[in-house]
Design a protein around this motif. Sequence first.
Motif, PDB file in Angstrom:
ATOM      1  N   VAL A 114      49.988  27.205  35.198  1.00 57.80           N
ATOM      2  CA  VAL A 114      48.763  27.610  35.884  1.00 57.80           C
ATOM      3  C   VAL A 114      49.190  28.466  37.072  1.00 57.80           C
ATOM      4  N   LEU A 115      48.604  29.656  37.172  1.00 55.54           N
ATOM      5  CA  LEU A 115      48.867  30.547  38.309  1.00 55.54           C
ATOM      6  C   LEU A 115      47.607  30.651  39.152  1.00 55.54           C
ATOM      7  N   VAL A 116      47.773  30.566  40.456  1.00 56.15           N
ATOM      8  CA  VAL A 116      46.665  30.801  41.383  1.00 56.15           C
ATOM      9  C   VAL A 116      47.084  31.937  42.290  1.00 56.15           C
ATOM     10  N   LYS A 117      46.266  32.980  42.314  1.00 55.80           N
ATOM     11  CA  LYS A 117      46.501  34.140  43.179  1.00 55.80           C
ATOM     12  C   LYS A 117      45.446  34.096  44.279  1.00 55.80           C
ATOM     13  N   LYS A 118      45.846  33.572  45.436  1.00 57.57           N
ATOM     14  CA  LYS A 118      44.878  33.365  46.512  1.00 57.57           C
ATOM     15  C   LYS A 118      44.225  34.667  46.953  1.00 57.57           C
ATOM     16  N   SER A 119      44.994  35.738  47.080  1.00 60.23           N
ATOM     17  CA  SER A 119      44.432  37.000  47.564  1.00 60.23           C
ATOM     18  C   SER A 119      43.388  37.566  46.608  1.00 60.23           C
ATOM     19  N   GLU A 120      43.470  37.199  45.332  1.00 62.64           N
ATOM     20  CA  GLU A 120      42.500  37.664  44.336  1.00 62.64           C
ATOM     21  C   GLU A 120      41.451  36.603  44.021  1.00 62.64           C
ATOM     22  N   ARG A 121      41.627  35.404  44.596  1.00 64.11           N
ATOM     23  CA  ARG A 121      40.755  34.260  44.319  1.00 64.11           C
ATOM     24  C   ARG A 121      40.637  34.025  42.810  1.00 64.11           C
ATOM     25  N   LYS A 122      41.809  33.936  42.146  1.00 57.66           N
ATOM     26  CA  LYS A 122      41.842  33.750  40.698  1.00 57.66           C
ATOM     27  C   LYS A 122      42.772  32.611  40.317  1.00 57.66           C
ATOM     28  N   LEU A 123      42.380  31.899  39.262  1.00 55.93           N
ATOM     29  CA  LEU A 123      43.226  30.913  38.613  1.00 55.93           C
ATOM     30  C   LEU A 123      43.425  31.393  37.189  1.00 55.93           C
ATOM     31  N   LEU A 124      44.681  31.455  36.750  1.00 58.76           N
ATOM     32  CA  LEU A 124      45.017  31.926  35.416  1.00 58.76           C
ATOM     33  C   LEU A 124      45.660  30.803  34.618  1.00 58.76           C
ATOM     34  N   LEU A 125      45.223  30.638  33.383  1.00 64.13           N
ATOM     35  CA  LEU A 125      45.885  29.735  32.453  1.00 64.13           C
ATOM     36  C   LEU A 125      46.820  30.575  31.604  1.00 64.13           C
ATOM     37  N   VAL A 126      48.081  30.162  31.532  1.00 66.18           N
ATOM     38  CA  VAL A 126      49.123  30.945  30.884  1.00 66.18           C
ATOM     39  C   VAL A 126      49.799  30.102  29.804  1.00 66.18           C
ATOM     40  N   ARG A 127      50.090  30.739  28.687  1.00 64.69           N
ATOM     41  CA  ARG A 127      50.847  30.119  27.599  1.00 64.69           C
ATOM     42  C   ARG A 127      51.846  31.143  27.086  1.00 64.69           C
ATOM     43  N   GLY A 128      53.131  30.782  27.089  1.00 66.49           N
ATOM     44  CA  GLY A 128      54.155  31.689  26.600  1.00 66.49           C
ATOM     45  C   GLY A 128      54.191  33.007  27.332  1.00 66.49           C
ATOM     46  N   GLY A 129      53.893  33.002  28.627  1.00 67.88           N
ATOM     47  CA  GLY A 129      53.927  34.214  29.433  1.00 67.88           C
ATOM     48  C   GLY A 129      52.677  35.077  29.333  1.00 67.88           C
TER      49      GLY A 129
ATOM     50  N   THR B 223      48.484  35.359  29.767  1.00 66.00           N
ATOM     51  CA  THR B 223      47.266  34.761  30.306  1.00 66.00           C
ATOM     52  C   THR B 223      46.235  34.671  29.193  1.00 66.00           C
ATOM     53  N   PHE B 224      45.690  33.467  28.982  1.00 68.43           N
ATOM     54  CA  PHE B 224      44.651  33.334  27.964  1.00 68.43           C
ATOM     55  C   PHE B 224      43.289  32.995  28.548  1.00 68.43           C
ATOM     56  N   ARG B 225      43.226  32.706  29.859  1.00 66.48           N
ATOM     57  CA  ARG B 225      41.924  32.471  30.489  1.00 66.48           C
ATOM     58  C   ARG B 225      42.072  32.690  31.979  1.00 66.48           C
ATOM     59  N   GLU B 226      41.014  33.236  32.604  1.00 69.04           N
ATOM     60  CA  GLU B 226      41.007  33.557  34.027  1.00 69.04           C
ATOM     61  C   GLU B 226      39.705  33.060  34.635  1.00 69.04           C
ATOM     62  N   PHE B 227      39.793  32.500  35.856  1.00 64.68           N
ATOM     63  CA  PHE B 227      38.624  31.958  36.543  1.00 64.68           C
ATOM     64  C   PHE B 227      38.599  32.434  37.987  1.00 64.68           C
ATOM     65  N   LYS B 228      37.406  32.658  38.512  1.00 69.37           N
ATOM     66  CA  LYS B 228      37.233  32.919  39.936  1.00 69.37           C
ATOM     67  C   LYS B 228      37.222  31.561  40.635  1.00 69.37           C
TER      68      LYS B 228
END
Length: 164
Positions: free
Chosen positions: A29-44, A46-51
Amino acid sequence: MKYAIALLLLSMFSNAHGYSTYGLKADLVLVKKSERKLLLVRGGQTFREFKVALGSRPWGHKAYRGDDRTPEGRYWLDYKRSESRFYKAIHISYPNLDDVSRARELGVDPGGSIMIHGFPNNNREPPEEAQRYNWTSGCIAVTNDEMDEIWASVDPGTPIEISP
């Protein structure tokens, strides 16, 4: 390559919310605070992105209890809580040893109870309005529908990286 093909096939068989009914699990799980995004990652990939909504003072690393900051660094999603003040919650392993050491040097309590969670159980604000600003005390908040997706896509032990 095989993950890219799997993601393409997965996108063809998604439900109305845009996520898979086949149970793809994130390995990061990646969270990019400056973009206010949470990314779900599998095998490098991203398969889903959330604000997301973050702590009300999101910039900078969490230093102590009550600073309203969301931590930065690499942690683990260590357990899930279906019963909480919020609609579902997944605990982040903050503070780690570096956080505890830093807080000790400053003579402060590093805090804890940092979670990915949905809305407060007593929330009456429309989701699209609540997600327009940072309102947590340092947690990472998503809508309840999104929390259901994240809940199904991560297991305890999944790493989470939170970047500025």
